[in-house]
Design a protein around this motif. Structure first.
Motif, short mmCIF file in Angstrom:
data_model
loop_
_atom_site.label_atom_id
_atom_site.label_comp_id
_atom_site.label_asym_id
_atom_site.label_seq_id
_atom_site.Cartn_x
_atom_site.Cartn_y
_atom_site.Cartn_z
N VAL A 122 0.84 -1.20 0.00
CA VAL A 122 0.00 0.00 0.00
C VAL A 122 0.88 1.25 0.00
O VAL A 122 0.63 2.19 -0.77
N LEU A 123 1.90 1.29 0.85
CA LEU A 123 2.79 2.46 0.88
C LEU A 123 3.45 2.66 -0.48
O LEU A 123 3.50 3.78 -1.00
N ASN A 124 3.97 1.61 -1.07
CA ASN A 124 4.61 1.71 -2.39
C ASN A 124 3.63 2.22 -3.44
O ASN A 124 3.99 3.04 -4.28
N GLU A 125 2.40 1.76 -3.38
CA GLU A 125 1.38 2.21 -4.34
C GLU A 125 1.06 3.69 -4.14
O GLU A 125 0.93 4.45 -5.10
N PRO A 130 4.62 10.84 -7.56
CA PRO A 130 6.07 10.72 -7.75
C PRO A 130 6.90 11.81 -7.08
O PRO A 130 8.07 11.60 -6.77
N GLU A 131 6.31 12.98 -6.82
CA GLU A 131 7.08 14.05 -6.17
C GLU A 131 7.19 13.84 -4.66
O GLU A 131 7.93 14.54 -3.98
N THR A 132 6.48 12.85 -4.13
CA THR A 132 6.49 12.58 -2.69
C THR A 132 7.59 11.59 -2.33
O THR A 132 7.82 10.63 -3.04
N GLN A 133 8.28 11.85 -1.21
CA GLN A 133 9.31 10.94 -0.71
C GLN A 133 8.96 10.50 0.69
O GLN A 133 8.42 11.28 1.47
#
Length: 123
Positions: free
Chosen positions: A50-53, A59-62
Motif C-alpha cells: 500500500v505504501l509503495n502504491e 512521484p514528487e512525494t518521498q
C-alpha cells in the motif's frame, strides 16, 4: 493492490501539529493475521504494498522516515507487588498520583474506543 487484509490509512498534515508545513504523516495499520509467526517479514507485506502504491501515485512525494512494529497490548497492572518498586507503583495508583490506562486495541480502529471513557475518569 489486492491485499490479504484491510489496510487503514490516516493522513495528517501540519494543521494537526504532527509535522512541519509542507509535510504529512501517513499512518498505515492492519490487523495482525493469526497464525503468522511474530516478526515474520510477511506480516507487513500488505502495508509495504500500500505504501509503495501511494508513493508511486505521487512521484514528487518521498518517504523520509518509516517505523514498523507489531502491537501486543499489555495488562493495566504492569508491576508486581512483590517488589518495593511494585508496591510504590501500587501506592501511587491508589492515591491518585498516577493513572495507568489500557493500551490501545490491537484491531486498527482509527476511532476512539475505551480511551475517551478512561480519560474522563482520570480528569
Amino acid at each position: 493492490p489486492p491485499l490479504q487484509n484491510v489496510v487503514q490509512v490516516l493522513q495528517l498534515d501540519f494543521s494537526s501539529g504532527v509535522c512541519p508545513h509542507g509535510y504529512f504523516l501517513a499512518h498505515l495499520s492492519q490487523t495482525f493475521v493469526s497464525g503468522t509467526s511474530r516478526g515474520d517479514a510477511s506480516t507487513s507485506t500488505d502495508l509495504d504494498r500500500v505504501l509503495n502504491e501511494l508513493l508511486k501515485r505521487s512521484p514528487e512525494t518521498q518517504c523520509i522516515w518509516r517505523c514498523r512494529y507489531i502491537h501486543h497490548p499489555r495488562s493495566v497492572k504492569r508491576w508486581s507487588n512483590a517488589s518495593e518498586s511494585g508496591r510504590f507503583m501500587e501506592h501511587c495508583v491508589a492515591t491518585g498520583q498516577l493513572a495507568v490506562v489500557n493500551d490501545p486495541l490491537v484491531v486498527p480502529q482509527l476511532l476512539a474506543s475505551h480511551e475517551i471513557s478512561e480519560a474522563r475518569e482520570i480528569f
